[in-house]
Enzyme design. Sequence first.
Site, PDB file in Angstrom:
ATOM      1  CE  LYS A 227       2.454   5.352  14.770  1.00  4.92           C
ATOM      2  NZ  LYS A 227       1.090   5.041  14.381  1.00  4.92           N
TER       3      LYS A 227
ATOM      4  N   GLY B 148       0.851  -1.178   0.000  1.00  3.57           N
ATOM      5  CA  GLY B 148       0.000   0.000   0.000  1.00  3.57           C
ATOM      6  C   GLY B 148       0.887   1.227   0.000  1.00  3.57           C
TER       7      GLY B 148
ATOM      8  N   GLY C  39       3.467   8.740   8.088  1.00  2.47           N
ATOM      9  CA  GLY C  39       2.416   8.841   7.088  1.00  2.47           C
ATOM     10  C   GLY C  39       2.939   8.974   5.671  1.00  2.47           C
TER      11      GLY C  39
ATOM     12  CD  GLU D 189      -1.789  11.293  14.948  1.00  2.00           C
ATOM     13  OE1 GLU D 189      -2.759  10.683  14.437  1.00  2.00           O
ATOM     14  OE2 GLU D 189      -0.605  11.024  14.687  1.00  2.00           O
TER      15      GLU D 189
END
Length: 301
Positions: free
Chosen positions: A173, A9, A123, A180
């Site tokens: 994470k 991906g 990202g 976040e």
Amino acid sequence: MDLGMVGLGRMGANMAQRLVRGGHRAVGYDPGAQARERAAQAGVDAVDSLQALVAALSAPRAVWLMVPAGQAVDDTLAQLLPLLAPGDTVIDGGNSNYKDSVRRAEQLAQAGLHYLDCGTSGGVWGLSEGYSLMIGGDADAAERLRPLLETLAPTPDRGWGRVGPNGAGHYTKMIHNGIEYGLMQAYAEGFAIMQRKAEFGLDLHQVAQIWRHGSVVRSWLLDLSADALGRNPTLEGIAPYVADSGEGRWTVAEAIDLDVAAPVITASLLERLRSREKDSYADKLLAAMRNEFGGHAVKAG
């Protein structure tokens, strides 16, 4: 040094491409032919099966998984295990639950395999800016992969490290993503307040640009917000619907388990859930209660 990448991906393909640019060899597999073709165009040695991927790697092998968290990881491991040999290393770079990572590490250890759980942040910008890598697992296995990790990171000595035993990488994470959530919610609320102050006619893109330099609240998230506001000041065409990947939920559950107050992260998660309610029963009941005790008018729906 070569690496096998399972899952091509956007993020997996970008990571493989960054390795190729750094002078490494990346062999990639994805069940989708189009994904393999895109990766091949970027210099990745794309193959059409896990068997071909393992056969193309030099021993001891390193295979990096970038597949969706949950059953997909277990299914991939079930297919990989018979193909690998003692001393090989599997890295899960997705957003797996840390408890699953502990379980999987124990399973692979019985076959003589190393398992590293790697929380990966960066990202779509990771290809150019590098990735933040939080690694859990055996220290020697992580050290053997140092050349690859240094290439994936923003710089060889920044943005990556082994943070603890198996599970620690994905745990770190998870908390990163919980934080976040809170940061994003605070920015969103602040800009919403300014947007509502119509008499000042504030240019929110201008405000974001000012805050980006020298202000206490400057951050990469603010940089991205400024970019978004510059392209689309009114956010036209964007539905007020905010998804979540699950890590915010896990963070809140962990806070409860450890008796740690985390009101900001919890509230930000609840706001995401609220954003998905098109016909809120709770809000209807609130309006009804106000009418019952105070005679306040109810708007017809």
